[in-house]
Design a protein around this motif. Structure first.
Motif, short mmCIF file in Angstrom:
data_model
loop_
_atom_site.label_atom_id
_atom_site.label_comp_id
_atom_site.label_asym_id
_atom_site.label_seq_id
_atom_site.Cartn_x
_atom_site.Cartn_y
_atom_site.Cartn_z
N GLU A 26 27.91 25.71 3.47
CA GLU A 26 28.40 24.61 2.63
C GLU A 26 29.34 25.11 1.54
N ASP A 27 29.19 26.40 1.14
CA ASP A 27 30.11 26.96 0.15
C ASP A 27 31.49 27.20 0.76
N ILE A 28 31.54 27.55 2.04
CA ILE A 28 32.81 27.72 2.74
C ILE A 28 33.50 26.36 2.85
N LEU A 29 32.73 25.33 3.18
CA LEU A 29 33.29 23.98 3.26
C LEU A 29 33.79 23.52 1.89
N PHE A 30 33.03 23.86 0.83
CA PHE A 30 33.46 23.53 -0.53
C PHE A 30 34.80 24.18 -0.83
N ALA A 31 34.93 25.46 -0.47
CA ALA A 31 36.17 26.20 -0.72
C ALA A 31 37.32 25.58 0.07
N TRP A 32 37.07 25.24 1.32
CA TRP A 32 38.14 24.68 2.16
C TRP A 32 38.60 23.32 1.63
N ARG A 33 37.64 22.50 1.18
CA ARG A 33 38.02 21.21 0.61
C ARG A 33 38.83 21.41 -0.66
N GLU A 34 38.45 22.40 -1.47
CA GLU A 34 39.20 22.68 -2.68
C GLU A 34 40.61 23.14 -2.35
N ILE A 35 40.76 23.98 -1.35
CA ILE A 35 42.08 24.48 -0.95
C ILE A 35 42.95 23.33 -0.46
N THR A 36 42.44 22.55 0.47
CA THR A 36 43.24 21.48 1.07
C THR A 36 43.49 20.33 0.09
N SER A 37 42.61 20.16 -0.88
CA SER A 37 42.81 19.07 -1.85
C SER A 37 44.00 19.35 -2.76
N GLN A 38 44.43 20.61 -2.84
CA GLN A 38 45.54 20.98 -3.71
C GLN A 38 46.87 21.04 -2.98
#
Length: 508
Positions: free
Chosen positions: A453-465
């Motif tokens: 879930e931390d990897i998914l959190f990071a990916w969402r943060e990356i793509t949200s920007q």
């Protein structure tokens, strides 16, 4: 402070640390403080009257933690892991609390004997050849150093001394001074900056050799460099091979390099600081093929093997070489009380009881626990790689062990702008890297608390920007780039301009 106060302070501190780890996901991985933030918070002088420990602990929470970079946060994906585990913390508490150092066996038998055994345990976990172990019948053995940078310096100094000794033996007309002036050493341009620093400290020029497209130093490149230098009258004395480079976790071709060094009589040191821990898993040992022909080998349990810093282990194929380089005659006992005499295999004259925390960690986790930890983190990196590969806007430059380098397709400015936006938000911590000629972002699995879930959190943060993303039409893309570049110019404290100098030759 008396014993009862120590008990109270110690228990409160353990509770504080446990609470910190329990809530580590809830804190921003990078602090918001400005340089010099403590200047007005701390008095200029030591207090005349001692303060209660309760006040000290409160100030840790009030002053230190706000300026802290949380290396063990599951949102920390920069640099490399710095190992931490509960058995490691307790081991560090014991070795600090017992407060015992050792010089040789007489000064602390338990310290020396446990270190000798723990280094063998670690060598067996990695699958090193038996001749490198302290328990072998030959002259091989190992010792716990402070860091990989120290181990590299020890290897280089030993190789330098052995080369001078051999040249003097074969050339009576040469002086030691003339030989030293001609020495040269080699490493990959992808090696850690500490390798080049070791060359400076040892007064031996360090050649930074080019790598292949995978970031690996190959035998033919080394051979050409040696030939050219020998034709110029120089004397090669050492090669530092890297198994798991800082930028991309690339692996030099150890088998090719070892054959050349054996033929030329050149000391070969292996820096496997981060990736060496992966050899605990047999499926990755093919990456150290040729290790039986190296002279010294180093890896850091304090990076990826759950042992708290500092703990860097170094093995020698022939410890007599390092003893000839480092043994001081005035300290030699007439009859050694205990062998091996590991105190002569290092730069300091004494050592901390580091083996104690190694013992705590290895007994608590066992080989299977270490392997499970390594495999899980590699699996999480693979999961991140799949997320990037399945998004048409991104490309993966390279992936190795727990590290992935990725970028947005198109011009470097796209990736730079993305990293700037991510860095300003401080939700995750990433680092830039130039892979070849392209600007990329390093994503490393660092924290032992990291989950899927931390990897998914990071990916969402990356793509949200990404904003609207980079348009595919050339004209629209150029307009978008100009707008993004203008935004970058208007942002003060640009992340890329505030990075400390010298993190790595290729990190901007």
């Amino acid at each position: 402070m008396n014993i009862e106060e120590f008990r109270e302070f110690g228990k409160a501190s353990v509770d504080y640390i446990a609470d910190y780890f329990e809530n580590i996901r809830n804190v921003e991985v990078i602090s918001n403080v400005e340089p010099g933030y403590l200047k007005n918070e701390l008095p200029e002088k030591v207090p005349d009257i001692g303060e209660p420990w309760q006040q000290v602990l409160q100030d840790v929470d009030k002053l230190i933690i706000p300026g802290f970079t949380h290396w063990h946060s599951p949102h920390f994906h920069a640099y490399f892991p710095t190992a931490n585990s509960f058995p490691g913390v307790v081991g560090e508490l014991f070795l600090s609390g017992l407060g015992s150092l050792s010089k040789n066996w007489e000064t602390n038998p338990a310290c020396v004997e446990l270190e000798v055994r723990m280094v063998d345990w670690l060598g067996k976990i990695l699958g090193l050849p038996e001749e490198f172990l302290n328990s072998s019948n030959g002259p091989g053995g190992g010792v716990i150093q402070n860091a990989a940078s120290e181990s590299t310096l020890v290897g280089l100094l030993t190789g330098k001394h052995r080369t001078i000794r051999n040249v003097l033996r074969d050339n009576a007309n040469l002086s030691e001074g003339k030989i030293m002036f001609k020495l040269v050493a080699y490493t990959s341009k992808e090696s850690n900056s500490s390798v080049e620093k070791a060359g400076l400290l040892a007064s031996v020029p360090m050649r930074l050799l080019p790598t292949d497209k995978h970031g690996s130093l190959r035998g033919h490149t080394l051979e050409e460099a040696i030939k050219k230098d020998k034709e110029s009258g120089l004397i090669p004395c050492c090669v530092v091979a890297t198994l798991g480079t800082t930028g991309t976790c690339a692996f030099d071709n150890l088998e090719e390099l070892a054959k050349i060094c054996s033929r030329e009589g050149i000391w070969l040191h292996v820096d496997a600081a981060y990736a060496g821990a992966a050899f605990a898993c047999p499926e990755y040992r093919y990456l150290m093929k040729g290790v039986e022909d190296v002279d010294s080998f180093n890896f850091n349990p304090h990076k990826w093997m759950l042992v708290n810093s500092d703990c860097s282990v170094m093995w020698f194929k022939n410890t007599k070489d390092v003893e000839k380089a480092f043994k001081v005659k005035s300290t030699l006992p007439k009859i050694p009380t205990f062998e091996p005499e590991i105190e002569h295999w290092q730069i300091p004259t004494s050592r901390r009881f580091r083996a104690l925390k190694v013992w705590f960690v290895l007994r608590t986790y066992g080989v299977e626990g270490i392997q499970r930890h390594i495999r899980k983190q590699i699996g999480l990196a693979k999961f991140f790689e799949e997320l990037a590969l399945n998004d048409d806007r991104f490309e993966v430059c390279t992936s190795s062990m727990g590290l992935v380098c990725f970028r947005l397709k198109g011009e470097d400015r796209l990736t730079q702008n993305l990293l700037d936006r991510i860095s300003r938000r401080k939700k995750i911590f990433l680092m830039p890297y130039y892979f070849g000629d392209s600007f990329s972002i390093r994503f490393v699995i660092c924290s032992r608390f990291t989950e899927k879930e931390d990897i998914l959190f990071a990916w969402r943060e990356i793509t949200s920007q990404l904003g609207d993303g980079a348009p595919t039409n050339d004209a629209l893309r150029e307009k978008w780039l100009k707008n993004e570049e203008e935004k970058r110019k208007n942002v003060t404290g640009d992340f890329l301009n505030t990075l400390p100098a010298g993190i790595n030759e290729n990190v901007k």
